[in-house]
Write an enzyme that holds these catalytic residues in place. Sequence first.
Site, PDB file in Angstrom:
ATOM      1  N   LYS A 148      54.433  -1.735 -33.424  1.00  0.00           N
ATOM      2  CA  LYS A 148      53.304  -1.699 -33.122  1.00  0.00           C
ATOM      3  C   LYS A 148      52.699  -2.686 -32.265  1.00  0.00           C
ATOM      4  CE  LYS A 148      51.913   0.650 -36.950  1.00  0.00           C
ATOM      5  NZ  LYS A 148      51.439   2.044 -36.427  1.00  0.00           N
ATOM      6  N   SER A 164      48.770  -2.509 -35.450  1.00  0.00           N
ATOM      7  CA  SER A 164      48.780  -3.209 -36.575  1.00  0.00           C
ATOM      8  C   SER A 164      48.871  -4.843 -36.433  1.00  0.00           C
ATOM      9  CB  SER A 164      49.787  -3.153 -37.708  1.00  0.00           C
ATOM     10  OG  SER A 164      49.875  -3.854 -38.748  1.00  0.00           O
ATOM     11  N   ASP A 219      51.273  16.780 -40.272  1.00  0.00           N
ATOM     12  CA  ASP A 219      52.094  15.765 -41.419  1.00  0.00           C
ATOM     13  C   ASP A 219      53.473  16.388 -41.559  1.00  0.00           C
ATOM     14  OD1 ASP A 219      50.699  13.470 -42.937  1.00  0.00           O
ATOM     15  OD2 ASP A 219      52.691  14.028 -43.721  1.00  0.00           O
ATOM     16  N   TYR A 261      58.875  -3.089 -37.820  1.00  0.00           N
ATOM     17  CA  TYR A 261      57.305  -2.368 -37.685  1.00  0.00           C
ATOM     18  C   TYR A 261      56.384  -3.074 -36.809  1.00  0.00           C
ATOM     19  CZ  TYR A 261      52.879  -0.823 -39.834  1.00  0.00           C
ATOM     20  OH  TYR A 261      51.681  -0.412 -40.290  1.00  0.00           O
TER      21      TYR A 261
HETATM   22  P1  NAI Z   1      50.103   6.934 -45.061  1.00  0.00           P
HETATM   23  O1  NAI Z   1      51.628   6.804 -45.458  1.00  0.00           O
HETATM   24  O2  NAI Z   1      49.185   7.139 -46.265  1.00  0.00           O
HETATM   25  O3  NAI Z   1      50.073   7.896 -44.046  1.00  0.00           O
HETATM   26  C1  NAI Z   1      51.258   8.170 -42.993  1.00  0.00           C
HETATM   27  C2  NAI Z   1      51.427   9.555 -42.885  1.00  0.00           C
HETATM   28  O4  NAI Z   1      52.189   9.961 -41.693  1.00  0.00           O
HETATM   29  C3  NAI Z   1      52.254  10.117 -44.138  1.00  0.00           C
HETATM   30  O5  NAI Z   1      51.340  11.213 -44.820  1.00  0.00           O
HETATM   31  C4  NAI Z   1      53.342  10.671 -43.453  1.00  0.00           C
HETATM   32  O6  NAI Z   1      53.743  12.007 -44.213  1.00  0.00           O
HETATM   33  C5  NAI Z   1      53.127  10.833 -42.140  1.00  0.00           C
HETATM   34  N1  NAI Z   1      54.458  10.676 -41.504  1.00  0.00           N
HETATM   35  C6  NAI Z   1      55.467   9.979 -41.417  1.00  0.00           C
HETATM   36  N2  NAI Z   1      56.320  10.135 -40.615  1.00  0.00           N
HETATM   37  C7  NAI Z   1      55.820  11.229 -39.829  1.00  0.00           C
HETATM   38  C8  NAI Z   1      56.671  12.130 -38.730  1.00  0.00           C
HETATM   39  N3  NAI Z   1      57.682  11.643 -38.539  1.00  0.00           N
HETATM   40  N4  NAI Z   1      55.860  12.973 -38.307  1.00  0.00           N
HETATM   41  C9  NAI Z   1      54.640  13.351 -38.720  1.00  0.00           C
HETATM   42  N5  NAI Z   1      54.011  12.707 -39.808  1.00  0.00           N
HETATM   43  C10 NAI Z   1      54.513  11.756 -40.551  1.00  0.00           C
HETATM   44  O7  NAI Z   1      49.709   5.514 -44.424  1.00  0.00           O
HETATM   45  P2  NAI Z   1      48.564   4.995 -43.851  1.00  0.00           P
HETATM   46  O8  NAI Z   1      48.354   3.583 -44.232  1.00  0.00           O
HETATM   47  O9  NAI Z   1      47.609   6.017 -43.917  1.00  0.00           O
HETATM   48  O10 NAI Z   1      48.995   4.745 -42.165  1.00  0.00           O
HETATM   49  C11 NAI Z   1      48.445   5.477 -41.254  1.00  0.00           C
HETATM   50  C12 NAI Z   1      48.824   4.610 -39.813  1.00  0.00           C
HETATM   51  O11 NAI Z   1      48.242   3.363 -39.978  1.00  0.00           O
HETATM   52  C13 NAI Z   1      50.348   4.129 -39.977  1.00  0.00           C
HETATM   53  O12 NAI Z   1      50.693   4.005 -38.209  1.00  0.00           O
HETATM   54  C14 NAI Z   1      50.431   2.814 -40.148  1.00  0.00           C
HETATM   55  O13 NAI Z   1      51.516   2.221 -39.742  1.00  0.00           O
HETATM   56  C15 NAI Z   1      49.060   2.311 -39.935  1.00  0.00           C
HETATM   57  N6  NAI Z   1      48.550   1.223 -40.465  1.00  0.00           N
HETATM   58  C16 NAI Z   1      48.371   1.160 -41.581  1.00  0.00           C
HETATM   59  C17 NAI Z   1      47.597  -0.118 -42.236  1.00  0.00           C
HETATM   60  C18 NAI Z   1      47.354   0.013 -43.858  1.00  0.00           C
HETATM   61  O14 NAI Z   1      46.647  -1.185 -44.142  1.00  0.00           O
HETATM   62  N7  NAI Z   1      47.570   0.937 -44.466  1.00  0.00           N
HETATM   63  C19 NAI Z   1      47.697  -1.535 -41.457  1.00  0.00           C
HETATM   64  C20 NAI Z   1      48.187  -1.255 -40.111  1.00  0.00           C
HETATM   65  C21 NAI Z   1      48.487  -0.068 -39.581  1.00  0.00           C
END
Ligand code: NAI
Length: 295
Positions: free
Chosen positions: A170, A153, A39, A166
Amino acid sequence: MAKIDFTGRVAVITGAGAGLGRDYAIEMAKRGAKVVVNDLGGARDGVGSSESAANKVVEEIKKAGGEAIPNYDDVSKASGGESLVQSAIEKFGKVDILINNAGILRDKTFIKMEEENWDAVLNVHLKGAYNVTRPAFIHMREKGYGRIVMTSSVSGVMGNFGQANYGAAKMGLAGLTNVLKLEGAKYNITVNVILPSAGTRMTEDVMPKEMFDRLRVEYITPAVLCLCSEQCKETGLYINAYAGYFSRSAVMTGPGVKFDHLPTPEEIMEKWGQVTSLENPKFFSNSTEFMASVL
Ligand code: NAI
Protein backbone atom coordinates in the site's frame (compact mmCIF):
# COMPACT_ATOMS: atom_id res chain seq x y z
CA MET A 1 -21.03 23.68 -7.91
CA ALA A 2 -21.58 21.92 -11.25
CA LYS A 3 -22.85 18.37 -10.94
CA ILE A 4 -20.20 15.69 -11.30
CA ASP A 5 -21.23 13.85 -14.42
CA PHE A 6 -19.54 10.93 -16.16
CA THR A 7 -21.65 10.86 -19.31
CA GLY A 8 -19.44 9.78 -22.21
CA ARG A 9 -16.70 8.55 -19.87
CA VAL A 10 -15.44 4.98 -19.67
CA ALA A 11 -14.32 3.68 -16.29
CA VAL A 12 -12.35 0.54 -15.50
CA ILE A 13 -12.70 -0.51 -11.86
CA THR A 14 -10.70 -3.46 -10.58
CA GLY A 15 -12.11 -5.66 -7.84
CA ALA A 16 -15.55 -4.14 -8.46
CA GLY A 17 -17.51 -7.33 -7.77
CA ALA A 18 -17.84 -6.54 -4.06
CA GLY A 19 -17.17 -4.04 -1.29
CA LEU A 20 -15.87 -0.63 -2.21
CA GLY A 21 -15.36 -1.29 -5.92
CA ARG A 22 -18.97 -2.42 -6.32
CA ASP A 23 -20.25 0.83 -4.83
CA TYR A 24 -17.93 2.95 -7.02
CA ALA A 25 -19.17 1.06 -10.12
CA ILE A 26 -22.86 1.50 -9.28
CA GLU A 27 -22.57 5.20 -8.43
CA MET A 28 -20.41 6.03 -11.46
CA ALA A 29 -22.85 4.22 -13.75
CA LYS A 30 -25.74 6.20 -12.20
CA ARG A 31 -23.89 9.35 -13.22
CA GLY A 32 -23.51 8.19 -16.81
CA ALA A 33 -20.20 6.31 -16.94
CA LYS A 34 -19.82 3.16 -18.99
CA VAL A 35 -18.20 0.80 -16.53
CA VAL A 36 -15.97 -2.24 -16.89
CA VAL A 37 -16.60 -4.24 -13.72
CA ASN A 38 -13.48 -6.31 -13.18
CA ASP A 39 -13.37 -9.03 -10.54
CA LEU A 40 -11.58 -12.34 -10.27
CA GLY A 41 -14.16 -13.47 -7.74
CA GLY A 42 -11.80 -15.32 -5.38
CA ALA A 43 -11.77 -15.59 -1.59
CA ARG A 44 -10.41 -12.86 0.68
CA ASP A 45 -6.95 -14.45 0.57
CA GLY A 46 -7.03 -14.51 -3.24
CA VAL A 47 -7.66 -18.23 -3.61
CA GLY A 48 -10.15 -19.39 -6.27
CA SER A 49 -12.16 -17.53 -8.88
CA SER A 50 -15.76 -17.05 -9.97
CA GLU A 51 -17.55 -14.99 -12.58
CA SER A 52 -20.59 -14.38 -10.43
CA ALA A 53 -19.27 -11.38 -8.44
CA ALA A 54 -18.66 -9.22 -11.54
CA ASN A 55 -21.81 -10.53 -13.25
CA LYS A 56 -24.05 -9.57 -10.32
CA VAL A 57 -22.79 -5.98 -10.24
CA VAL A 58 -23.24 -5.65 -14.00
CA GLU A 59 -26.83 -6.92 -13.65
CA GLU A 60 -27.49 -4.38 -10.90
CA ILE A 61 -26.14 -1.55 -13.03
CA LYS A 62 -28.16 -2.62 -16.06
CA LYS A 63 -31.36 -2.96 -14.03
CA ALA A 64 -30.92 0.63 -12.90
CA GLY A 65 -30.58 1.70 -16.56
CA GLY A 66 -26.79 1.98 -16.66
CA GLU A 67 -24.19 0.52 -18.97
CA ALA A 68 -21.54 -1.97 -17.88
CA ILE A 69 -19.67 -5.11 -18.88
CA PRO A 70 -18.11 -7.74 -16.65
CA ASN A 71 -14.45 -8.72 -16.82
CA TYR A 72 -12.85 -11.59 -14.92
CA ASP A 73 -9.15 -10.94 -15.52
CA ASP A 74 -6.64 -11.50 -12.76
CA VAL A 75 -4.91 -8.15 -12.21
CA SER A 76 -1.92 -9.83 -10.57
CA LYS A 77 -0.83 -10.97 -14.04
CA ALA A 78 0.55 -8.61 -16.69
CA SER A 79 -1.55 -10.43 -19.31
CA GLY A 80 -4.64 -9.84 -17.11
CA GLY A 81 -4.00 -6.09 -16.99
CA GLU A 82 -3.49 -5.92 -20.77
CA SER A 83 -6.61 -7.95 -21.45
CA LEU A 84 -8.74 -5.83 -19.05
CA VAL A 85 -7.73 -2.53 -20.67
CA GLN A 86 -8.13 -4.07 -24.12
CA SER A 87 -11.66 -5.28 -23.36
CA ALA A 88 -12.66 -1.76 -22.30
CA ILE A 89 -11.25 -0.30 -25.53
CA GLU A 90 -12.90 -3.00 -27.67
CA LYS A 91 -16.31 -2.59 -26.08
CA PHE A 92 -16.43 1.14 -25.29
CA GLY A 93 -13.65 2.60 -27.49
CA LYS A 94 -11.47 4.09 -24.73
CA VAL A 95 -10.54 4.30 -21.05
CA ASP A 96 -10.91 7.65 -19.28
CA ILE A 97 -10.92 6.51 -15.66
CA LEU A 98 -9.09 3.72 -13.87
CA ILE A 99 -9.63 2.80 -10.24
CA ASN A 100 -7.08 0.29 -8.97
CA ASN A 101 -9.09 -1.24 -6.18
CA ALA A 102 -8.68 -5.04 -6.30
CA GLY A 103 -7.21 -6.43 -3.13
CA ILE A 104 -6.59 -9.45 -0.96
CA LEU A 105 -5.38 -9.95 2.61
CA ARG A 106 -2.93 -12.42 4.14
CA ASP A 107 -2.16 -11.02 7.56
CA LYS A 108 0.67 -12.54 9.61
CA THR A 109 3.32 -11.15 11.91
CA PHE A 110 6.58 -10.60 10.04
CA ILE A 111 8.28 -13.61 11.65
CA LYS A 112 5.58 -15.88 10.20
CA MET A 113 5.39 -14.06 6.86
CA GLU A 114 6.47 -16.68 4.36
CA GLU A 115 7.45 -15.68 0.84
CA GLU A 116 4.24 -17.05 -0.67
CA ASN A 117 2.08 -14.69 1.43
CA TRP A 118 4.40 -11.77 0.83
CA ASP A 119 4.34 -12.30 -2.94
CA ALA A 120 0.61 -12.97 -3.22
CA VAL A 121 -0.30 -9.65 -1.56
CA LEU A 122 2.31 -7.58 -3.41
CA ASN A 123 1.29 -9.18 -6.70
CA VAL A 124 -2.37 -8.18 -6.41
CA HIS A 125 -1.98 -4.69 -4.89
CA LEU A 126 1.30 -3.27 -6.18
CA LYS A 127 2.18 -5.33 -9.24
CA GLY A 128 -1.55 -5.42 -10.03
CA ALA A 129 -1.63 -1.62 -10.18
CA TYR A 130 1.39 -1.69 -12.50
CA ASN A 131 -0.20 -4.38 -14.68
CA VAL A 132 -3.40 -2.44 -15.29
CA THR A 133 -2.13 1.12 -15.09
CA ARG A 134 0.63 0.76 -17.67
CA PRO A 135 -1.58 -0.18 -20.65
CA ALA A 136 -4.22 2.31 -19.46
CA PHE A 137 -1.63 5.06 -19.08
CA ILE A 138 -0.25 4.48 -22.59
CA HIS A 139 -3.78 4.75 -23.95
CA MET A 140 -4.67 7.82 -21.85
CA ARG A 141 -1.50 9.59 -22.96
CA GLU A 142 -2.55 9.15 -26.59
CA LYS A 143 -6.02 10.52 -25.81
CA GLY A 144 -4.72 13.38 -23.65
CA TYR A 145 -7.03 12.59 -20.74
CA GLY A 146 -6.99 10.31 -17.74
CA ARG A 147 -8.13 10.01 -14.14
CA ILE A 148 -6.40 7.30 -12.11
CA VAL A 149 -7.08 6.41 -8.49
CA MET A 150 -4.84 4.09 -6.50
CA THR A 151 -6.16 2.44 -3.35
CA SER A 152 -3.71 2.72 -0.52
CA SER A 153 -4.31 2.24 3.18
CA VAL A 154 -3.43 3.79 6.50
CA SER A 155 -1.96 0.34 7.26
CA GLY A 156 0.90 1.29 4.94
CA VAL A 157 1.01 5.05 5.22
CA MET A 158 0.78 4.99 9.03
CA GLY A 159 1.42 1.33 9.98
CA ASN A 160 -0.63 -1.58 11.30
CA PHE A 161 0.61 -4.58 13.31
CA GLY A 162 0.61 -7.86 11.37
CA GLN A 163 0.32 -6.39 7.88
CA ALA A 164 3.92 -6.20 6.64
CA ASN A 165 3.05 -7.46 3.14
CA TYR A 166 -0.09 -5.34 2.84
CA GLY A 167 1.52 -2.22 4.34
CA ALA A 168 4.52 -2.47 2.02
CA ALA A 169 2.27 -2.87 -1.02
CA LYS A 170 0.00 0.00 0.00
CA MET A 171 2.89 2.39 0.68
CA GLY A 172 4.36 1.27 -2.63
CA LEU A 173 1.21 2.52 -4.34
CA ALA A 174 1.77 5.94 -2.79
CA GLY A 175 5.32 5.96 -4.20
CA LEU A 176 4.05 4.88 -7.61
CA THR A 177 1.57 7.76 -7.49
CA ASN A 178 4.34 10.27 -6.62
CA VAL A 179 6.10 9.36 -9.85
CA LEU A 180 3.09 8.94 -12.12
CA LYS A 181 1.66 12.34 -11.09
CA LEU A 182 4.80 13.84 -12.66
CA GLU A 183 4.83 11.64 -15.74
CA GLY A 184 1.11 12.14 -16.38
CA ALA A 185 0.90 15.92 -15.81
CA LYS A 186 1.80 16.88 -19.38
CA TYR A 187 -0.93 14.62 -20.78
CA ASN A 188 -3.80 15.71 -18.52
CA ILE A 189 -3.58 12.45 -16.58
CA THR A 190 -4.11 12.87 -12.84
CA VAL A 191 -3.11 10.16 -10.38
CA ASN A 192 -4.43 10.30 -6.82
CA VAL A 193 -4.70 8.00 -3.83
CA ILE A 194 -7.70 7.04 -1.73
CA LEU A 195 -7.14 5.76 1.80
CA PRO A 196 -10.45 4.20 2.81
CA SER A 197 -11.65 2.56 5.98
CA ALA A 198 -14.86 0.64 5.50
CA GLY A 199 -16.77 -2.36 6.67
CA THR A 200 -16.32 -5.02 3.96
CA ARG A 201 -15.36 -8.69 3.94
CA MET A 202 -11.77 -7.48 4.15
CA THR A 203 -12.37 -5.94 7.57
CA GLU A 204 -15.33 -7.90 8.98
CA ASP A 205 -13.25 -9.93 11.44
CA VAL A 206 -10.48 -7.42 12.08
CA MET A 207 -12.62 -4.69 13.64
CA PRO A 208 -15.30 -4.67 16.37
CA LYS A 209 -18.90 -4.99 15.08
CA GLU A 210 -19.90 -1.53 16.31
CA MET A 211 -17.04 0.03 14.36
CA PHE A 212 -17.73 -2.14 11.27
CA ASP A 213 -21.34 -0.91 11.23
CA ARG A 214 -20.29 2.76 11.42
CA LEU A 215 -17.80 2.46 8.58
CA ARG A 216 -20.30 2.22 5.76
CA VAL A 217 -18.91 1.63 2.28
CA GLU A 218 -21.00 4.48 0.82
CA TYR A 219 -18.95 7.00 2.78
CA ILE A 220 -15.89 6.36 0.60
CA THR A 221 -17.51 6.64 -2.81
CA PRO A 222 -18.12 10.44 -2.94
CA ALA A 223 -14.41 11.14 -2.45
CA VAL A 224 -13.47 8.65 -5.17
CA LEU A 225 -16.00 10.19 -7.55
CA CYS A 226 -14.46 13.63 -6.90
CA LEU A 227 -10.98 12.31 -7.73
CA CYS A 228 -12.29 10.70 -10.94
CA SER A 229 -14.11 13.81 -12.13
CA GLU A 230 -13.09 16.17 -14.89
CA GLN A 231 -13.42 19.02 -12.36
CA CYS A 232 -10.66 17.61 -10.15
CA LYS A 233 -7.43 18.74 -11.79
CA GLU A 234 -5.25 18.08 -8.75
CA THR A 235 -2.81 15.22 -8.82
CA GLY A 236 -0.70 13.29 -6.32
CA LEU A 237 -3.09 13.76 -3.38
CA TYR A 238 -3.63 11.14 -0.68
CA ILE A 239 -7.24 11.46 0.47
CA ASN A 240 -8.47 9.75 3.66
CA ALA A 241 -12.12 8.79 3.84
CA TYR A 242 -14.19 7.05 6.49
CA ALA A 243 -17.47 7.52 8.38
CA GLY A 244 -18.13 10.92 6.78
CA TYR A 245 -14.63 12.24 7.49
CA PHE A 246 -12.41 13.39 4.61
CA SER A 247 -8.87 14.74 4.84
CA ARG A 248 -5.52 14.87 3.12
CA SER A 249 -2.39 13.06 4.28
CA ALA A 250 1.01 13.94 2.85
CA VAL A 251 4.70 13.29 3.34
CA MET A 252 5.91 16.48 4.98
CA THR A 253 9.50 17.41 5.76
CA GLY A 254 10.68 19.19 8.87
CA PRO A 255 13.01 22.25 8.78
CA GLY A 256 16.03 20.14 9.78
CA VAL A 257 19.53 21.42 10.32
CA LYS A 258 22.29 22.25 7.81
CA PHE A 259 25.96 21.95 8.79
CA ASP A 260 28.67 23.86 6.94
CA HIS A 261 31.17 21.04 7.60
CA LEU A 262 31.09 17.22 7.67
CA PRO A 263 29.48 16.57 11.07
CA THR A 264 30.42 13.74 13.44
CA PRO A 265 27.64 11.39 14.58
CA GLU A 266 27.92 13.08 18.00
CA GLU A 267 27.27 16.51 16.49
CA ILE A 268 24.18 15.15 14.77
CA MET A 269 23.03 13.56 18.02
CA GLU A 270 23.45 16.92 19.77
CA LYS A 271 21.06 18.47 17.24
CA TRP A 272 18.72 15.43 17.17
CA GLY A 273 15.78 17.54 18.34
CA GLN A 274 16.19 19.82 15.32
CA VAL A 275 16.87 16.94 12.89
CA THR A 276 13.67 15.16 13.86
CA SER A 277 11.47 18.22 14.45
CA LEU A 278 8.27 18.42 12.45
CA GLU A 279 7.62 22.04 13.35
CA ASN A 280 6.59 24.14 10.35
CA PRO A 281 6.91 21.25 7.90
CA LYS A 282 7.06 21.76 4.15
CA PHE A 283 5.54 19.78 1.32
CA PHE A 284 7.79 19.08 -1.66
CA SER A 285 6.04 18.03 -4.83
CA ASN A 286 9.11 16.26 -6.20
CA SER A 287 12.64 15.30 -5.17
CA THR A 288 14.34 18.03 -7.24
CA GLU A 289 12.43 20.71 -5.35
CA PHE A 290 13.57 19.14 -2.07
CA MET A 291 17.25 19.00 -3.09
CA ALA A 292 17.10 22.58 -4.37
CA SER A 293 15.80 23.78 -1.00
CA VAL A 294 19.20 23.01 0.57
CA LEU A 295 21.78 23.11 -2.24
P1 NAI B 1 -13.32 -6.72 -0.87
O1 NAI B 1 -12.65 -8.00 -0.53
O2 NAI B 1 -14.77 -6.59 -0.59
O3 NAI B 1 -13.09 -6.36 -2.41
C1 NAI B 1 -11.92 -6.64 -3.10
C2 NAI B 1 -12.26 -7.24 -4.43
O4 NAI B 1 -11.05 -7.43 -5.20
C3 NAI B 1 -12.91 -8.62 -4.29
O5 NAI B 1 -14.19 -8.62 -4.90
C4 NAI B 1 -11.94 -9.55 -4.96
O6 NAI B 1 -12.55 -10.65 -5.64
C5 NAI B 1 -11.21 -8.63 -5.92
N1 NAI B 1 -9.91 -9.17 -6.31
C6 NAI B 1 -8.98 -9.72 -5.48
N2 NAI B 1 -7.91 -10.14 -6.19
C7 NAI B 1 -8.16 -9.83 -7.48
C8 NAI B 1 -7.42 -10.01 -8.68
N3 NAI B 1 -6.22 -10.59 -8.67
N4 NAI B 1 -7.95 -9.57 -9.83
C9 NAI B 1 -9.18 -8.98 -9.86
N5 NAI B 1 -9.93 -8.82 -8.75
C10 NAI B 1 -9.43 -9.22 -7.57
O7 NAI B 1 -12.50 -5.58 -0.09
P2 NAI B 1 -12.66 -4.00 -0.02
O8 NAI B 1 -12.59 -3.64 1.40
O9 NAI B 1 -13.78 -3.52 -0.84
O10 NAI B 1 -11.26 -3.53 -0.65
C11 NAI B 1 -11.13 -2.73 -1.81
C12 NAI B 1 -9.77 -2.08 -1.76
O11 NAI B 1 -9.70 -1.15 -0.68
C13 NAI B 1 -8.61 -3.04 -1.55
O12 NAI B 1 -7.51 -2.63 -2.33
C14 NAI B 1 -8.29 -2.87 -0.10
O13 NAI B 1 -6.96 -3.23 0.20
C15 NAI B 1 -8.54 -1.39 0.07
N6 NAI B 1 -8.75 -0.97 1.44
C16 NAI B 1 -9.85 -1.35 2.13
C17 NAI B 1 -10.01 -0.94 3.42
C18 NAI B 1 -11.22 -1.27 4.20
O14 NAI B 1 -11.31 -0.77 5.34
N7 NAI B 1 -12.17 -2.03 3.66
C19 NAI B 1 -8.97 -0.15 4.12
C20 NAI B 1 -7.89 0.25 3.28
C21 NAI B 1 -7.78 -0.16 2.00
